[in-house]
Design an enzyme around this catalytic site. Structure first.
Site, PDB file in Angstrom:
ATOM      1  N   LYS A   1      39.338  46.921  33.962  1.00 25.41           N
ATOM      2  CA  LYS A   1      40.781  46.365  33.616  1.00 25.41           C
ATOM      3  C   LYS A   1      40.917  47.246  32.278  1.00 25.41           C
ATOM      4  O   LYS A   1      42.311  47.591  32.071  1.00 25.41           O
ATOM      5  CB  LYS A   1      40.878  44.923  33.397  1.00 25.41           C
ATOM      6  CG  LYS A   1      40.823  44.239  34.881  1.00 25.41           C
ATOM      7  CD  LYS A   1      42.048  43.773  35.294  1.00 25.41           C
ATOM      8  CE  LYS A   1      41.963  43.104  36.465  1.00 25.41           C
ATOM      9  NZ  LYS A   1      40.825  42.209  36.934  1.00 25.41           N
TER      10      LYS A   1
ATOM     11  N   GLU B   1      50.275  39.481  32.456  1.00 25.48           N
ATOM     12  CA  GLU B   1      49.772  38.242  33.149  1.00 25.48           C
ATOM     13  C   GLU B   1      48.507  38.368  33.600  1.00 25.48           C
ATOM     14  O   GLU B   1      47.937  39.332  33.229  1.00 25.48           O
ATOM     15  CB  GLU B   1      50.692  38.349  34.490  1.00 25.48           C
ATOM     16  CG  GLU B   1      49.843  39.056  35.759  1.00 25.48           C
ATOM     17  CD  GLU B   1      49.698  40.513  35.219  1.00 25.48           C
ATOM     18  OE1 GLU B   1      50.708  41.122  34.554  1.00 25.48           O
ATOM     19  OE2 GLU B   1      48.688  41.134  35.848  1.00 25.48           O
TER      20      GLU B   1
ATOM     21  N   SER C   1      32.823  46.731  40.060  1.00 24.48           N
ATOM     22  CA  SER C   1      33.857  46.655  38.962  1.00 24.48           C
ATOM     23  C   SER C   1      33.740  45.793  37.718  1.00 24.48           C
ATOM     24  O   SER C   1      34.415  46.202  36.761  1.00 24.48           O
ATOM     25  CB  SER C   1      35.195  46.265  39.778  1.00 24.48           C
ATOM     26  OG  SER C   1      34.770  44.743  40.394  1.00 24.48           O
TER      27      SER C   1
HETATM   28  C1  LIG Z   1      40.614  41.836  38.194  1.00 22.87           C
HETATM   29  C2  LIG Z   1      39.076  42.192  38.829  1.00 22.87           C
HETATM   30  C3  LIG Z   1      39.330  42.388  40.053  1.00 22.87           C
HETATM   31  C4  LIG Z   1      40.434  42.612  40.912  1.00 22.87           C
HETATM   32  O1  LIG Z   1      41.588  43.419  40.459  1.00 22.87           O
HETATM   33  P1  LIG Z   1      41.672  44.910  41.256  1.00 22.87           P
HETATM   34  O2  LIG Z   1      43.279  45.122  40.628  1.00 22.87           O
HETATM   35  O3  LIG Z   1      41.966  44.828  42.635  1.00 22.87           O
HETATM   36  O4  LIG Z   1      40.736  45.976  40.760  1.00 22.87           O
HETATM   37  C5  LIG Z   1      38.129  43.036  40.419  1.00 22.87           C
HETATM   38  N1  LIG Z   1      36.802  43.139  39.884  1.00 22.87           N
HETATM   39  C6  LIG Z   1      36.811  42.472  38.662  1.00 22.87           C
HETATM   40  C7  LIG Z   1      35.543  42.496  37.933  1.00 22.87           C
HETATM   41  C8  LIG Z   1      38.080  42.113  37.912  1.00 22.87           C
HETATM   42  O5  LIG Z   1      38.020  41.596  36.854  1.00 22.87           O
END
Ligand SMILES: *Cc1c(COP(=O)(O)O)cnc(C)c1O
Length: 394
Positions: A91, A113, A378
């Protein structure tokens, strides 16, 4: 592919995307679009963005081989480590880009948000570093579920506003942030945390996140002297996935999978998988797949991962689904939790619940032995430890 060449200016990915917003926001979106397009070609802006990605966020993130997972599955598995970014997820790539842009545009105030709090924390972090006022909207229910992240944001100097409308979760926080923006648009920039919302957000957020795929492609090629056969990423609003996929969509031999939150199972109706089980409509300023009932009412979502718990999805994913370039599948809470536990025990990696969905796909035996698989991890699981300790018997 219709719409692919000119989406930067048209704001459409095929029929998806667009700008369904109150009149007062149109000039602000026009200005944002212009300023972004200029910054994205401006060497001094790009140099500053890259410098902070390197020195502050900690990029490039590594590419890690996964020998145990490879042995178990018979595939050759590599992992892109977005969990190693400052604040623990991808993020911050987007928060940094948008806040730098806002500062350059002379905005004095940032709003955002947040659902689980990851985007709120990333934005509050960058605002502290750049010395900009920061206000984060968060559903009351989410504030309760994610108390530590609320504290973190406050410690970073942000104001957290609990939202008590609707289901008191992410979509309500988004509505409230939009309302704030309409009122304060002259001195305020709204940092949307995913590749959704009205144009130019889906395009701009993808560009800020595309560093994930650019690095991963280079790293993979350098190490393996070829490209992977398969790429996998989880999809909430779709920012980590689109940032990861973008470098690979032109590699037509590579099969791409976007993994949505299957919750209790798509067939139960209790999930957060608009691409797997929704139909197109308008939500938060954009035309895209979403979870709606027969009357077009937005349906309640369910997922163990707060970050995937959203009834809509970024417009480009809708386009990639309909064009067939990416296959979207839903992985259930149980499958994700199995993967979560397995990855921790066998690879020493504790993924975020969201990221665990991407790894959940390995349990399905989809590919032939020897297939080269690259997964985008992610984010890390620190934020999910309390919930995990309630859900898992060890
Ligand atoms: C917020 C988040 C997501 C989902 O958001 P995307 O915009 O789909 O990437 C996925 N993995 C993690 C670790 C997150 O914090």
């Amino acid at each position: 592919m219709v719409g692919m060449a000119d989406y930067a200016t048209s704001g459409r990915f095929g029929e998806f995307g667009g700008r369904y917003v109150p009149e007062t926001l149109v000039p602000a979106l026009d200005e944002l679009e212009q300023e972004f397009n200029r910054a994205w070609q401006d060497e001094s802006f790009l140099a500053e963005f890259r410098r902070l990605l390197h020195d502050y966020v900690g990029r490039p993130t590594p590419l890690t081989e996964a020998p145990r997972l490879s042995e178990l599955t018979g595939y050759q598995v590599s992992i892109k480590r977005e969990d190693l970014n400052h604040t623990g997820a991808h993020k911050i790539n987007n928060a940094l880009g948008q806040c730098l842009l806002a500062k350059q545009m002379g905005k004095k105030r940032i709003i955002a948000e947040t659902g689980a709090g990851q985007h709120g924390v990333a934005t509050a972090t960058i605002c502290a570093m750049l010395d900009i006022e920061c206000v984060v909207y968060m559903g009351e229910e989410d504030c309760e579920r994610q108390k530590l992240n609320v504290f973190r944001m406050k410690l970073l100097g942000a104001k957290v506003v609990p939202v008590s409308s609707g289901t008191k979760t992410l979509k309500d926080a988004l509505n409230e942030a939009m309302r704030d923006w309409v009122t304060n648009v002259r001195d305020t920039h709204y940092v949307i945390g995913t590749a959704a919302g009205p144009h130019p957000y889906p395009y701009m957020v993808r560009e800020f996140q595309s560093v994930i795929g650019i690095e991963a492609r280079e790293q993979y090629l350098e190490r393996h002297k070829c490209l992977p056969d398969v790429g996998i990423a989880c999809v909430g609003g779709g920012s980590n996935a689109i940032g990861f996929f973008h470098a690979f969509v032109g590699d037509s031999a590579m099969k791409l999978y976007g993994v949505e939150a299957g919750g209790l199972g798509v067939e139960t109706g209790r999930h957060a998988a608009p691409l797997s089980a929704g139909r197109p409509g308008v939500l938060h300023g954009s035309y895209s797949y979403l979870m709606q009932d027969e009357d077009g009412q937005i349906m309640a979502t369910e997922s163990v991962s707060a970050g995937l718990d959203y009834p809509g999805v970024g417009a480009e994913h809708s386009f990639l689904k309909d064009s067939g370039r990416v296959e979207y599948v839903a992985v259930t809470d149980n499958e994700a939790l199995n993967a979560f536990r397995w990855l921790a025990e066998n690879e020493g990696l504790i993924p975020a619940f969201e990221s665990a969905h991407a790894f959940g796909l390995f349990q399905r035996g989809l590919w032939t032995p020897g297939t080269r698989v690259l997964v985008n991890l992610s984010g890390r699981g620190d934020k999910d430890m309390e919930r995990a300790s309630q859900l898992l018997e060890l």
